[in-house]
Design an enzyme around this catalytic site. Structure first.
Site, PDB file in Angstrom:
ATOM      1  N   GLU A  28     -36.918 149.645 -11.522  1.00  0.00           N
ATOM      2  CA  GLU A  28     -37.532 148.445 -10.949  1.00  0.00           C
ATOM      3  C   GLU A  28     -37.205 147.173 -11.726  1.00  0.00           C
ATOM      4  OE1 GLU A  28     -41.125 148.573  -8.480  1.00  0.00           O
ATOM      5  OE2 GLU A  28     -42.097 147.866 -10.325  1.00  0.00           O
ATOM      6  N   LYS A  30     -38.658 143.518 -12.258  1.00  0.00           N
ATOM      7  CA  LYS A  30     -39.777 142.596 -12.080  1.00  0.00           C
ATOM      8  C   LYS A  30     -39.991 141.814 -13.368  1.00  0.00           C
ATOM      9  CE  LYS A  30     -43.412 146.031 -13.088  1.00  0.00           C
ATOM     10  NZ  LYS A  30     -44.623 146.679 -12.542  1.00  0.00           N
ATOM     11  N   LYS A  90     -39.538 145.685  -2.647  1.00  0.00           N
ATOM     12  CA  LYS A  90     -40.921 146.019  -2.958  1.00  0.00           C
ATOM     13  C   LYS A  90     -41.759 144.750  -2.830  1.00  0.00           C
ATOM     14  CE  LYS A  90     -43.707 148.736  -6.131  1.00  0.00           C
ATOM     15  NZ  LYS A  90     -43.865 149.203  -7.527  1.00  0.00           N
ATOM     16  N   GLU A 139     -46.145 154.319   0.896  1.00  0.00           N
ATOM     17  CA  GLU A 139     -46.952 154.518  -0.305  1.00  0.00           C
ATOM     18  C   GLU A 139     -48.368 154.966   0.035  1.00  0.00           C
ATOM     19  OE1 GLU A 139     -46.693 151.634  -3.667  1.00  0.00           O
ATOM     20  OE2 GLU A 139     -48.799 151.257  -3.158  1.00  0.00           O
ATOM     21  N   ASN A 160     -48.720 156.462  -5.405  1.00  0.00           N
ATOM     22  CA  ASN A 160     -48.950 155.393  -6.378  1.00  0.00           C
ATOM     23  C   ASN A 160     -50.175 155.730  -7.222  1.00  0.00           C
ATOM     24  OD1 ASN A 160     -49.099 153.042  -7.821  1.00  0.00           O
ATOM     25  ND2 ASN A 160     -49.174 151.675  -6.047  1.00  0.00           N
ATOM     26  N   GLU A 193     -44.954 157.169  -8.400  1.00  0.00           N
ATOM     27  CA  GLU A 193     -44.915 155.741  -8.721  1.00  0.00           C
ATOM     28  C   GLU A 193     -46.011 155.360  -9.717  1.00  0.00           C
ATOM     29  OE1 GLU A 193     -44.977 153.074  -5.326  1.00  0.00           O
ATOM     30  OE2 GLU A 193     -44.666 154.766  -4.003  1.00  0.00           O
ATOM     31  N   SER A 194     -45.676 154.443 -10.604  1.00  0.00           N
ATOM     32  CA  SER A 194     -46.618 153.748 -11.494  1.00  0.00           C
ATOM     33  C   SER A 194     -47.093 154.608 -12.667  1.00  0.00           C
ATOM     34  CB  SER A 194     -47.839 153.236 -10.731  1.00  0.00           C
ATOM     35  OG  SER A 194     -47.478 152.314  -9.736  1.00  0.00           O
TER      36      SER A 194
END
Length: 236
Positions: A28, A30, A90, A139, A160, A193-194
């Site tokens: 990712e 960001k 995203k 998600e 997530n 995710e995350s």
């Protein structure tokens, strides 16, 4: 974009997640997050994308929301062009216009969040994205959301572990991906995710052992200082 080019892009994201023998990484890009603030405010999306490619990432995830994450459609276009990797847009996508905008900026896939949509909206936007040659990462955060996703035809599903992506509160459930993994059908591409590979978070070994096809990793790479080396460590 013509129909031939659209057809050539169709399925690139999904196929890349399944191409290798081991778990794939969606790396990712960001600059900041609502809960953590600035992570890497000065990053160059093209340079970061090339580093991710060289480190072994299968795909990119690019934040295009400016207000919360400091991103833009230009970031996605630059990253995808420089690296050649399939790129996920995203963002908080909730309208037909958002889907067309994702296509126009060159996204190979987009994110749809079940919590932000009705079942009918999810099905409509999912079908539209596929018709435009894009894959969809759908998600979920619970068993009930998973049921909605499957009813809408989702075939790439992300679990997530973050409670509220828009919140300044950093609320994580580092075991959620493991708990929901047995409920994900065999026919879907499974993405965790995350909170993966961060201190005290979910390990790559746990994600592998739970049967996921891919892990979406952001903070652990963005702040690493050497994303090539960090990715190679995670994929070793």
């Amino acid at each position: 974009m013509g129909s031939d080019e659209r057809a050539s892009r169709a399925g690139r994201f999904k196929q890349a997640l399944l191409a290798g023998d081991d778990i794939a990484v969606i790396a990712e890009i960001k600059r900041r997050s609502p809960s953590r603030g600035d992570l890497n405010a000065g990053l160059d999306p093209a340079e970061m994308a090339v580093a991710y490619r060289d480190g072994g990432a299968a795909c990119l995830s690019v934040l295009t929301n400016e207000a919360m994450f400091g991103g833009s459609g230009d970031d996605l276009a630059a990253a995808a062009h420089a690296s050649g990797l399939p790129a996920l847009r995203k963002d908080f996508i909730t309208t037909v216009t958002d889907v067309h905008e994702s296509h126009d900026m060159g996204a190979d896939a987009l994110l749809l969040i079940v919590a932000d949509l009705t079942g009918a909206q999810l099905a409509e936007l999912h079908a539209l994205a596929l018709s435009l040659g894009m894959d969809v990462l759908t998600e979920v955060k619970s068993e009930s959301e998973l049921e909605v996703a499957l009813e809408a035809g989702a075939d790439v599903i992300g679990v997530n572990q973050r409670e509220k992506p828009k919140s300044q509160a950093f609320t994580m459930d580092y075991r959620r991906a493991e708990r929901l993994a047995p409920l994900l059908p065999d026919h879907v591409v499974k993405v965790a995710e995350s909170g993966i590979a961060v201190p005290g978070g979910t390990t790559m070994a746990a994600v592998r052992d739970a049967g996921y096809d891919a892990a979406l990793i952001g903070e652990a790479l963005v702040i690493s200082g050497n994303p090539v080396e960090r990715l190679q460590e995670l994929l070793a």
